[in-house]
Motif scaffolding. Sequence first.
Motif, PDB file in Angstrom:
ATOM      1  N   GLN A  17       0.836  -1.188   0.000  1.00  0.00           N
ATOM      2  CA  GLN A  17       0.000   0.000   0.000  1.00  0.00           C
ATOM      3  C   GLN A  17       0.874   1.243   0.000  1.00  0.00           C
ATOM      4  O   GLN A  17       1.904   1.289   0.647  1.00  0.00           O
ATOM      5  N   GLU A  18       0.430   2.219  -0.733  1.00  0.00           N
ATOM      6  CA  GLU A  18       1.206   3.440  -0.848  1.00  0.00           C
ATOM      7  C   GLU A  18       0.290   4.640  -0.691  1.00  0.00           C
ATOM      8  O   GLU A  18      -0.725   4.755  -1.359  1.00  0.00           O
ATOM      9  N   ASP A  41      -8.791  -3.161   0.038  1.00  0.00           N
ATOM     10  CA  ASP A  41      -9.882  -3.119   1.007  1.00  0.00           C
ATOM     11  C   ASP A  41     -10.425  -1.695   1.062  1.00  0.00           C
ATOM     12  O   ASP A  41      -9.752  -0.771   1.521  1.00  0.00           O
ATOM     13  N   ILE A  42     -11.658  -1.496   0.579  1.00  0.00           N
ATOM     14  CA  ILE A  42     -12.209  -0.151   0.477  1.00  0.00           C
ATOM     15  C   ILE A  42     -12.290   0.543   1.831  1.00  0.00           C
ATOM     16  O   ILE A  42     -12.035   1.752   1.936  1.00  0.00           O
ATOM     17  N   GLU A  43     -12.593  -0.182   2.889  1.00  0.00           N
ATOM     18  CA  GLU A  43     -12.657   0.437   4.214  1.00  0.00           C
ATOM     19  C   GLU A  43     -11.288   0.945   4.644  1.00  0.00           C
ATOM     20  O   GLU A  43     -11.168   2.027   5.217  1.00  0.00           O
ATOM     21  N   GLU A  44     -10.245   0.169   4.369  1.00  0.00           N
ATOM     22  CA  GLU A  44      -8.880   0.586   4.699  1.00  0.00           C
ATOM     23  C   GLU A  44      -8.495   1.815   3.874  1.00  0.00           C
ATOM     24  O   GLU A  44      -7.913   2.770   4.397  1.00  0.00           O
TER      25      GLU A  44
END
Length: 67
Positions: A17-18, A41-44
Motif C-alpha cells: 500500500q502506498e 480493502d475499500i474500508e482501509e
Amino acid sequence: MSNEQVIRHEHYNFREQELKVTLKRGTRGDYGWEISYNGTDIEEVLQKIKEADEKLREAFLGEVTKQ
C-alpha cells in the motif's frame, strides 16, 4: 511455414500500500492537496485517506479534528 519465435515479457509490480499526497499552495497562501492510497480493502483505503486529510487540515489549516 514460418518458424517465428514469440517471446513474451510480463512485468508485475506488487507494491505494498502506498499513500501519496500532493500539497499545493496558492498565490494567496492557501493550501490544498490531493490524496491517493493504493489498496484492495475499500474500508482501509477510506480510513487512510481520512486520516491523512485530518492531519493535513490540522497542520496547514489549523483545524482541530474531533476524535
